[in-house]
Scaffold this motif. Structure first.
Motif, PDB file in Angstrom:
ATOM      1  N   SER A  32       0.813  -1.214   0.000  1.00 34.17           N
ATOM      2  CA  SER A  32       0.000   0.000   0.000  1.00 34.17           C
ATOM      3  C   SER A  32       0.849   1.268   0.000  1.00 34.17           C
ATOM      4  O   SER A  32       0.314   2.368  -0.062  1.00 34.17           O
ATOM      5  CB  SER A  32      -0.943   0.008   1.204  1.00 34.17           C
ATOM      6  OG  SER A  32      -0.211  -0.017   2.403  1.00 34.17           O
ATOM      7  N   GLU A  33       2.173   1.145   0.048  1.00 33.92           N
ATOM      8  CA  GLU A  33       3.071   2.301   0.068  1.00 33.92           C
ATOM      9  C   GLU A  33       2.885   3.244  -1.122  1.00 33.92           C
ATOM     10  O   GLU A  33       2.881   4.462  -0.943  1.00 33.92           O
ATOM     11  CB  GLU A  33       4.527   1.824   0.131  1.00 33.92           C
ATOM     12  CG  GLU A  33       5.530   2.931   0.346  1.00 33.92           C
ATOM     13  CD  GLU A  33       5.454   3.526   1.733  1.00 33.92           C
ATOM     14  OE1 GLU A  33       5.687   4.727   1.858  1.00 33.92           O
ATOM     15  OE2 GLU A  33       5.158   2.786   2.684  1.00 33.92           O
ATOM     16  N   PRO A  34       2.691   2.741  -2.359  1.00 30.27           N
ATOM     17  CA  PRO A  34       2.506   3.683  -3.485  1.00 30.27           C
ATOM     18  C   PRO A  34       1.230   4.507  -3.395  1.00 30.27           C
ATOM     19  O   PRO A  34       1.094   5.509  -4.096  1.00 30.27           O
ATOM     20  CB  PRO A  34       2.460   2.777  -4.715  1.00 30.27           C
ATOM     21  CG  PRO A  34       3.040   1.491  -4.299  1.00 30.27           C
ATOM     22  CD  PRO A  34       2.818   1.374  -2.819  1.00 30.27           C
ATOM     23  N   TYR A  35       0.292   4.105  -2.555  1.00 30.33           N
ATOM     24  CA  TYR A  35      -0.999   4.786  -2.472  1.00 30.33           C
ATOM     25  C   TYR A  35      -1.101   5.708  -1.262  1.00 30.33           C
ATOM     26  O   TYR A  35      -2.190   5.978  -0.789  1.00 30.33           O
ATOM     27  CB  TYR A  35      -2.126   3.755  -2.424  1.00 30.33           C
ATOM     28  CG  TYR A  35      -2.097   2.821  -3.592  1.00 30.33           C
ATOM     29  CD1 TYR A  35      -2.478   3.243  -4.853  1.00 30.33           C
ATOM     30  CD2 TYR A  35      -1.659   1.518  -3.439  1.00 30.33           C
ATOM     31  CE1 TYR A  35      -2.431   2.394  -5.933  1.00 30.33           C
ATOM     32  CE2 TYR A  35      -1.611   0.657  -4.517  1.00 30.33           C
ATOM     33  CZ  TYR A  35      -2.001   1.107  -5.762  1.00 30.33           C
ATOM     34  OH  TYR A  35      -1.943   0.264  -6.825  1.00 30.33           O
ATOM     35  N   LEU A  36       0.021   6.179  -0.761  1.00 27.21           N
ATOM     36  CA  LEU A  36      -0.006   6.998   0.444  1.00 27.21           C
ATOM     37  C   LEU A  36       0.204   8.482   0.165  1.00 27.21           C
ATOM     38  O   LEU A  36       0.337   9.255   1.092  1.00 27.21           O
ATOM     39  CB  LEU A  36       1.053   6.501   1.437  1.00 27.21           C
ATOM     40  CG  LEU A  36       0.875   5.072   1.938  1.00 27.21           C
ATOM     41  CD1 LEU A  36       1.954   4.715   2.943  1.00 27.21           C
ATOM     42  CD2 LEU A  36      -0.491   4.877   2.553  1.00 27.21           C
ATOM     43  N   GLY A  37       0.231   8.883  -1.086  1.00 25.80           N
ATOM     44  CA  GLY A  37       0.458  10.285  -1.430  1.00 25.80           C
ATOM     45  C   GLY A  37      -0.756  11.151  -1.158  1.00 25.80           C
ATOM     46  O   GLY A  37      -1.854  10.679  -0.853  1.00 25.80           O
ATOM     47  N   ALA A  38      -0.563  12.447  -1.307  1.00 28.05           N
ATOM     48  CA  ALA A  38      -1.638  13.401  -1.041  1.00 28.05           C
ATOM     49  C   ALA A  38      -2.790  13.240  -2.031  1.00 28.05           C
ATOM     50  O   ALA A  38      -3.951  13.429  -1.672  1.00 28.05           O
ATOM     51  CB  ALA A  38      -1.093  14.822  -1.097  1.00 28.05           C
ATOM     52  N   ALA A  39      -2.471  12.886  -3.269  1.00 25.44           N
ATOM     53  CA  ALA A  39      -3.542  12.714  -4.253  1.00 25.44           C
ATOM     54  C   ALA A  39      -4.463  11.560  -3.864  1.00 25.44           C
ATOM     55  O   ALA A  39      -5.683  11.650  -4.024  1.00 25.44           O
ATOM     56  CB  ALA A  39      -2.938  12.451  -5.629  1.00 25.44           C
ATOM     57  N   TYR A  40      -3.894  10.497  -3.340  1.00 21.92           N
ATOM     58  CA  TYR A  40      -4.716   9.355  -2.933  1.00 21.92           C
ATOM     59  C   TYR A  40      -5.512   9.661  -1.674  1.00 21.92           C
ATOM     60  O   TYR A  40      -6.604   9.144  -1.491  1.00 21.92           O
ATOM     61  CB  TYR A  40      -3.846   8.114  -2.733  1.00 21.92           C
ATOM     62  CG  TYR A  40      -3.286   7.604  -4.031  1.00 21.92           C
ATOM     63  CD1 TYR A  40      -4.109   6.993  -4.968  1.00 21.92           C
ATOM     64  CD2 TYR A  40      -1.951   7.775  -4.335  1.00 21.92           C
ATOM     65  CE1 TYR A  40      -3.606   6.543  -6.167  1.00 21.92           C
ATOM     66  CE2 TYR A  40      -1.440   7.326  -5.541  1.00 21.92           C
ATOM     67  CZ  TYR A  40      -2.272   6.710  -6.449  1.00 21.92           C
ATOM     68  OH  TYR A  40      -1.773   6.275  -7.643  1.00 21.92           O
TER      69      TYR A  40
END
Length: 158
Positions: free
Chosen positions: A86-94
């Protein structure tokens, strides 16, 4: 679907579905995914049936019922995958997209509370059932969003 039966079944299912962090804490993430899948299927079925019976009043199409469960299912799946996936989905956009999904879920659930064409039509201000049920749904969705977001995006807490 009868409105009273719909509310009696929907409110507990939605409240349990939005309690993803509690279910994960008690049973673990793998069991929570199984429990959440059953709850999501039940919630989707109820909302789809309700929207299908309301189609004559210019309401939403039944296909929108899937929006009622998308953020919860995304939480259960990402929680079960673990931090390495789930690390790639932790940005502000997500994080913003996650908030929009929760808002869409609440919107669909609130829209499904409206009376069907064959039921008594009342104004929103006089429809006590819709107001009280809506308050429960708003509270459940807000608490689900905050707890699930805090678990999925730990950078927000730090």
């Amino acid at each position: 679907m009868n409105r009273r039966l719909y509310l009696y079944l929907l409110l507990p299912v939605v409240m349990l579905l939005n309690a993803g962090t509690t279910i994960s804490g008690f049973f673990g993430s793998a069991a929570a995914l199984a429990i959440g899948s059953v709850l999501a299927l039940a919630c989707w079925t109820l909302v789809w049936l309700r929207l299908y019976t309301m189609r004559g009043c210019g309401g939403l199409r039944p296909e929108f019922a899937v929006l009622a469960i998308v953020p919860q299912v995304a939480f259960y799946v990402l929680n079960n995958l673990g931090p390495e996936y789930s690390e790639p989905y932790l940005g502000a956009a997500y994080q913003t997209f996650n908030l929009l999904l929760w808002m869409a879920s609440l919107w669909i659930l609130m829209a499904s509370l409206a009376p069907a064409p064959n039921e008594e039509q009342t104004r929103l201000g006089r429809d006590a059932v819709r107001l009280v049920s809506g308050a429960f749904l708003i509270f459940s969705t807000l608490s689900g969003w905050t707890s699930c977001t805090a678990l999925l995006f730990p950078s927000l807490i730090q």
